[in-house]
Design an enzyme around this catalytic site. Structure first.
Site, PDB file in Angstrom:
ATOM      1  N   ARG A  69     -10.786   0.050  14.311  1.00  0.00           N
ATOM      2  CA  ARG A  69     -10.573   1.039  13.416  1.00  0.00           C
ATOM      3  C   ARG A  69     -12.178   0.646  12.545  1.00  0.00           C
ATOM      4  O   ARG A  69     -12.684   0.644  12.861  1.00  0.00           O
ATOM      5  CB  ARG A  69      -8.957   1.212  13.188  1.00  0.00           C
ATOM      6  N   LYS A 122       0.622  -1.279  -0.244  1.00  0.00           N
ATOM      7  CA  LYS A 122      -0.088   0.220   0.026  1.00  0.00           C
ATOM      8  C   LYS A 122       0.727   1.054   0.144  1.00  0.00           C
ATOM      9  O   LYS A 122       2.101   1.411   0.484  1.00  0.00           O
ATOM     10  CB  LYS A 122      -1.190   0.033   1.522  1.00  0.00           C
ATOM     11  N   CYS A 151      16.704  23.645   5.476  1.00  0.00           N
ATOM     12  CA  CYS A 151      15.865  24.881   4.453  1.00  0.00           C
ATOM     13  C   CYS A 151      14.919  23.602   3.905  1.00  0.00           C
ATOM     14  O   CYS A 151      14.853  22.921   4.339  1.00  0.00           O
ATOM     15  CB  CYS A 151      16.826  25.733   4.352  1.00  0.00           C
ATOM     16  N   MET A 152      14.454  24.475   2.562  1.00  0.00           N
ATOM     17  CA  MET A 152      13.176  24.151   2.710  1.00  0.00           C
ATOM     18  C   MET A 152      14.281  23.178   0.910  1.00  0.00           C
ATOM     19  O   MET A 152      13.383  21.644   0.818  1.00  0.00           O
ATOM     20  CB  MET A 152      12.378  24.587   1.637  1.00  0.00           C
ATOM     21  N   ASP A 153      15.049  23.056   0.070  1.00  0.00           N
ATOM     22  CA  ASP A 153      15.729  22.599  -0.490  1.00  0.00           C
ATOM     23  C   ASP A 153      17.264  22.028   0.603  1.00  0.00           C
ATOM     24  O   ASP A 153      18.039  20.966  -0.962  1.00  0.00           O
ATOM     25  CB  ASP A 153      15.853  24.253  -1.052  1.00  0.00           C
ATOM     26  N   TYR A 213      19.646  30.011   8.394  1.00  0.00           N
ATOM     27  CA  TYR A 213      18.602  30.210   8.558  1.00  0.00           C
ATOM     28  C   TYR A 213      18.604  31.058  10.304  1.00  0.00           C
ATOM     29  O   TYR A 213      18.889  29.999  10.162  1.00  0.00           O
ATOM     30  CB  TYR A 213      17.279  30.183   7.957  1.00  0.00           C
ATOM     31  N   HIS A 264      -6.706  -6.769  12.394  1.00  0.00           N
ATOM     32  CA  HIS A 264      -5.393  -6.257  11.883  1.00  0.00           C
ATOM     33  C   HIS A 264      -5.273  -5.575  13.806  1.00  0.00           C
ATOM     34  O   HIS A 264      -5.926  -5.491  15.082  1.00  0.00           O
ATOM     35  CB  HIS A 264      -5.865  -4.793  11.167  1.00  0.00           C
ATOM     36  N   ARG A 283       0.246 -11.047   6.763  1.00  0.00           N
ATOM     37  CA  ARG A 283       0.431  -9.762   6.213  1.00  0.00           C
ATOM     38  C   ARG A 283       1.523  -8.793   6.398  1.00  0.00           C
ATOM     39  O   ARG A 283       1.025  -7.831   7.400  1.00  0.00           O
ATOM     40  CB  ARG A 283      -0.963  -9.563   6.154  1.00  0.00           C
TER      41      ARG A 283
HETATM   42  C1  PLP Z   1      -0.638  -1.423   6.636  1.00  0.00           C
HETATM   43  C2  PLP Z   1      -1.234  -2.893   7.075  1.00  0.00           C
HETATM   44  C3  PLP Z   1      -0.280  -3.978   7.849  1.00  0.00           C
HETATM   45  C4  PLP Z   1       1.191  -4.185   6.773  1.00  0.00           C
HETATM   46  O1  PLP Z   1       1.376  -4.143   9.067  1.00  0.00           O
HETATM   47  P1  PLP Z   1       2.847  -3.497   8.813  1.00  0.00           P
HETATM   48  O2  PLP Z   1       2.820  -2.859  10.535  1.00  0.00           O
HETATM   49  O3  PLP Z   1       3.872  -2.805   8.166  1.00  0.00           O
HETATM   50  O4  PLP Z   1       3.841  -5.335   8.413  1.00  0.00           O
HETATM   51  C5  PLP Z   1      -0.979  -4.885   7.630  1.00  0.00           C
HETATM   52  N1  PLP Z   1      -2.437  -5.567   7.319  1.00  0.00           N
HETATM   53  C6  PLP Z   1      -3.304  -3.923   7.669  1.00  0.00           C
HETATM   54  C7  PLP Z   1      -4.916  -3.561   7.180  1.00  0.00           C
HETATM   55  C8  PLP Z   1      -2.877  -2.518   7.168  1.00  0.00           C
HETATM   56  O5  PLP Z   1      -3.266  -2.063   6.754  1.00  0.00           O
END
Ligand code: PLP
Length: 389
Positions: free
Chosen positions: A138, A40, A315-317, A268, A170, A226
């Site tokens: 969540r 992601k 700085c920015m750059d 700065y 999760h 995952r």
């Molecule tokens: C981002 C995410 C993961 C991966 O989590 P990590 O801590 O980066 O391994 C797995 N499942 C869901 C739903 C996530 O949003």
């Protein structure tokens, strides 16, 4: 790009061999469970297509993304592996996901309506992964909604509209392996899987573990894990004894080198004054590229195996580093400074930045942006070259 345009002055170098290696480590840690590599947010800022291909080479079985657009980018790149997307609105038209054979998470009753409607309109059977809220609070189906959603899932699967691949959830505390909430969440997902199977859903592939749980809880008994951050070589807990290799190095060019006299204020606000005659180098990345201004005076860069401190404000750059009164004469304008990388040569790491920022390395690597261009390295980089962001 037009010819004769100078290259980007700062870079996110992506080591695809490290991705492949980390994927192998995760496959091993999963102890027979399948591995869904989480790519992601453009693979946590590392480049989704190249990272996905490397993760699949390393043995990952499936890919996880948030949005349907992210999933379609992978399909358009020719990736045929199983892909799950878990963020969309109930009001979204999700037919494109079904048409591209992208699995969808179902985190609420309204999302189930959306997917069923898309299945009816396309005539395609949607592959769905109900997302259960086992305690993170969540997204995810609440305990109150679960009985009714389960009934509807059974009916929709029987009607050929959907295929339930399994349930997902999760963790809230996976980075704190002793936390008792982890066990509670595992138990809740097992209970939901049992209920689903008792109601007639096969639920062949269920998953709860992120990176931290994959590496610390291999015995949870689900069929897939995952992991995300560990694929990028970053330790999700902080003190794990696992051979992960950081994938991203944030590098920038030295724009110029100059002598300063004792007492000269730098950058700065003149927050730093040279304590003695010295030599400084100007580094071509700034807060617009992901070098947090709040890190001013706190970070080092590595040049030729030696660390040099930033002095004065970022700085920015650009920002300034002190090479000392008797600088290495081989350091030249055009040389590369490593802002963070894999830590070899004692160089700075994303984890070190995160500690100084009071955040997590996830945020550090995903914040590299602006003028930073991706340079893909590794044995298989050729085909993926030019995948600059
Ligand atoms: C981002 C995410 C993961 C991966 O989590 P990590 O801590 O980066 O391994 C797995 N499942 C869901 C739903 C996530 O949003």
């Amino acid at each position: 790009m037009a010819p004769n345009v100078p290259p980007a002055p700062c870079r996110a170098e992506i080591d695809l061999d490290a991705v492949e290696h980390n994927a192998r480590v995760l496959v091993d840690a999963a102890q027979g469970a399948r591995v869904m590599a989480v790519v992601k947010a453009d693979a946590y800022g590392h480049g989704a297509v190249a990272v996905s291909l490397a993760a699949l080479r390393g043995g990952a079985d499936a890919l996880g993304v948030t949005t349907i657009a992210e999933a379609l980018e992978l399909r358009e790149a020719g990736i045929t592996a199983e892909i799950l997307a878990w963020i969309y609105l109930p009001s979204d038209d999700v037919r494109a996901a079904l048409e591209a054979d992208v699995d969808l998470a179902v985190p609420s009753p309204a999302h189930l309506d959306t997917v069923i409607q898309a299945a009816r309109r396309t005539g395609l059977r949607a592959r769905v992964t109900p997302k259960i809220d086992t305690g993170l609070a969540r997204s995810g189906i609440t305990p109150e909604d679960w009985p009714e959603v389960l009934t509807r899932l059974v009916a929709a699967e029987a009607g050929g509209l959907i295929e339930v691949t399994g349930l997902m959830a999760h963790f809230a505390h996976a980075d704190d392996p002793g936390n008792p909430v982890i066990d509670q969440q595992v138990a809740r997902l097992h209970e939901a899987v049992e209920q689903a199977r008792a109601a007639g859903l096969a639920c062949p592939v269920n998953h709860h573990a992120n990176s931290a749980a994959t590496l610390t809880r291999p015995d949870d008994g689900f069929e897939m894990v995952r992991p995300g951050i560990a694929l990028y070589g970053l330790d999700p807990v902080g003190d794990l004894d696992v051979d992960l290799r950081p994938v991203m190095s944030f590098t920038a060019d030295i724009l110029m080198i100059k002598r300063l006299s004792a007492g000269q204020g730098v950058s700065y606000g003149h927050t730093w004054h040279a304590p003695h005659d010295t030599t400084v180098a100007l580094i071509s990345a700034g807060y617009a590229d992901g070098v947090w201004r709040i890190l001013s005076g706190q970070i080092d860069v590595e040049i030729g195996g030696v660390r040099y401190p930033n002095v004065g404000r970022v700085c920015m750059d650009q920002f300034v580093v002190d090479l000392g009164p008797t600088p290495d004469p081989t350091i030249r304008a055009g040389d590369t400074a490593v802002l963070f990388g894999d830590g070899t040569n004692g160089g700075p790491t994303a984890a070190e930045w995160a500690d100084k920022l009071g955040t997590i390395h996830y945020e550090v690597v995903t914040a590299v942006r602006g003028r930073a261009r991706r340079h893909v390295l590794g044995r298989h980089a050729g085909g993926d070259k030019g995948s600059a962001k």
